[in-house]
Write a protein that holds these residues in place. Structure first.
Motif, mmCIF file in Angstrom:
data_model
loop_
_atom_site.group_PDB
_atom_site.id
_atom_site.type_symbol
_atom_site.label_atom_id
_atom_site.label_comp_id
_atom_site.label_asym_id
_atom_site.label_seq_id
_atom_site.Cartn_x
_atom_site.Cartn_y
_atom_site.Cartn_z
ATOM 1 N N SER A 70 0.813 -1.212 0.000
ATOM 2 C CA SER A 70 0.000 0.000 0.000
ATOM 3 C C SER A 70 0.851 1.269 0.000
ATOM 4 O O SER A 70 0.392 2.340 -0.400
ATOM 5 C CB SER A 70 -0.936 0.009 1.209
ATOM 6 O OG SER A 70 -0.197 -0.058 2.422
ATOM 7 N N ASN A 71 2.087 1.149 0.467
ATOM 8 C CA ASN A 71 3.014 2.278 0.436
ATOM 9 C C ASN A 71 3.889 2.134 -0.812
ATOM 10 O O ASN A 71 4.704 1.220 -0.897
ATOM 11 C CB ASN A 71 3.881 2.288 1.689
ATOM 12 C CG ASN A 71 4.798 3.504 1.768
ATOM 13 O OD1 ASN A 71 5.235 4.034 0.748
ATOM 14 N ND2 ASN A 71 5.118 3.924 2.984
ATOM 15 N N PRO A 72 3.724 3.008 -1.797
ATOM 16 C CA PRO A 72 4.478 2.842 -3.049
ATOM 17 C C PRO A 72 5.990 2.917 -2.868
ATOM 18 O O PRO A 72 6.736 2.312 -3.649
ATOM 19 C CB PRO A 72 3.957 3.993 -3.923
ATOM 20 C CG PRO A 72 3.347 4.967 -2.975
ATOM 21 C CD PRO A 72 2.828 4.170 -1.833
ATOM 22 N N LYS A 73 6.437 3.642 -1.841
ATOM 23 C CA LYS A 73 7.882 3.710 -1.605
ATOM 24 C C LYS A 73 8.406 2.372 -1.103
ATOM 25 O O LYS A 73 9.487 1.922 -1.506
ATOM 26 C CB LYS A 73 8.188 4.842 -0.609
ATOM 27 C CG LYS A 73 8.002 6.218 -1.209
ATOM 28 C CD LYS A 73 8.237 7.322 -0.207
ATOM 29 C CE LYS A 73 6.995 7.671 0.561
ATOM 30 N NZ LYS A 73 7.159 8.859 1.420
ATOM 31 N N ILE A 93 10.749 -3.348 -2.414
ATOM 32 C CA ILE A 93 10.470 -4.748 -2.710
ATOM 33 C C ILE A 93 10.971 -5.107 -4.107
ATOM 34 O O ILE A 93 11.503 -6.198 -4.340
ATOM 35 C CB ILE A 93 8.959 -5.038 -2.575
ATOM 36 C CG1 ILE A 93 8.528 -4.890 -1.108
ATOM 37 C CG2 ILE A 93 8.613 -6.421 -3.111
ATOM 38 C CD1 ILE A 93 7.029 -4.968 -0.884
ATOM 39 N N GLU A 94 10.856 -4.166 -5.017
ATOM 40 C CA GLU A 94 11.257 -4.411 -6.401
ATOM 41 C C GLU A 94 12.736 -4.120 -6.644
ATOM 42 O O GLU A 94 13.257 -4.437 -7.719
ATOM 43 C CB GLU A 94 10.405 -3.546 -7.332
ATOM 44 C CG GLU A 94 8.913 -3.894 -7.284
ATOM 45 C CD GLU A 94 8.041 -2.922 -8.064
ATOM 46 O OE1 GLU A 94 8.602 -1.960 -8.630
ATOM 47 O OE2 GLU A 94 6.810 -3.121 -8.089
ATOM 48 N N THR A 129 7.015 3.679 10.306
ATOM 49 C CA THR A 129 6.194 2.550 10.766
ATOM 50 C C THR A 129 6.147 1.440 9.720
ATOM 51 O O THR A 129 6.282 0.251 10.049
ATOM 52 C CB THR A 129 4.774 3.015 11.103
ATOM 53 O OG1 THR A 129 4.835 3.982 12.159
ATOM 54 C CG2 THR A 129 3.913 1.846 11.550
ATOM 55 N N ASP A 130 5.977 1.802 8.464
ATOM 56 C CA ASP A 130 5.943 0.795 7.395
ATOM 57 C C ASP A 130 7.294 0.099 7.255
ATOM 58 O O ASP A 130 7.355 -1.114 7.009
ATOM 59 C CB ASP A 130 5.565 1.440 6.064
ATOM 60 C CG ASP A 130 4.079 1.784 5.988
ATOM 61 O OD1 ASP A 130 3.302 1.237 6.792
ATOM 62 O OD2 ASP A 130 3.700 2.602 5.125
#
Length: 213
Positions: free
Chosen positions: A3-6, A11-12, A37-38
């Motif tokens: 949900s967090n694009p950053k 991840i990619e 937090t993410d």
């Protein structure tokens, strides 16, 4: 997709490299305090541990803890420390988590010391904590005495069967030129709990510090 694009970008991102400078994650990917937090959740997510080693996403926690370090994320201290045992067999963790803690800074000193007092953790998890304390002392010389007091407390009641850990402790004390702790060092060697392959024996340490010919 995260949900967090950053975080999804991390991840990619794929394989990290241990011998090259870290990317500047906040500048390159736009991370700021709102993402802490993410990022903590990524480090704590054991899902990444069980992925196929060829999956680029396996590297996500490495990128996340580097980012937390660069953000000086004091809020991440406890979560990072609690991950030491889980990551104690990971070469990247052993090489990098101490540097992450040093980036975060002196606020980590007390929690790192408290972790050393927890019984039953892996020897190399304790080593990450010791390495972190030494890195903080070198990065923040004004906190050297505070860190050395943590080392002193450990040496008064060390883990007697963790020979390699205790050898590492001696190595850090030499790096920090901590000759003021010589009596505690002598105590450690008297317990015969130090792996001599790290810095040699007590005579070698005393010679290094100019305390014997």
């Amino acid at each position: 997709m995260h949900s967090n694009p950053k975080v999804q970008a991390l991840i990619e991102l794929g394989e990290a490299h241990i011998s090259t400078p870290w990317p500047q994650y906040p500048e390159q990917y736009g991370f700021d305090e709102s993402d802490i937090t993410d990022l903590i959740a990524v480090v704590c997510d054991e899902h990444f541990d069980i992925l196929d080693p060829k999956d680029p996403a396996t590297w996500t926690p490495v990128h996340a803890w580097r980012t937390l370090g660069q953000l000086r994320a004091e809020a991440a201290i406890d979560s990072l420390i609690n991950s030491f045992d889980r990551f104690s067999g990971d070469d990247f963790a052993i090489t990098e988590l101490d540097k992450v803690m040093a980036l975060i800074g002196p606020a980590a000193i007390s929690p790192l010391s408290e972790y050393l007092q927890r019984e039953g953790e892996d020897q190399f998890a304790y080593a990450i904590s010791m390495n972190s304390l030494a890195e903080i002392a070198m990065a923040f010389p004004s906190h050297r005495s505070e860190v050395l007091e943590m080392f002193r407390q450990y040496m008064r009641k060390p883990y007697p069967r963790y020979y390699e850990l205790n050898g590492m402790v001696m190595g850090h004390l030499l790096d920090l030129d901590a000759r003021e702790l010589i009596e505690d060092v002598r105590h450690m060697f008297s317990l015969e709990c130090v792996d001599l392959s790290y810095v040699g024996d007590l005579e070698d340490v005393e010679t290094e510090w100019g305390l014997r010919d």
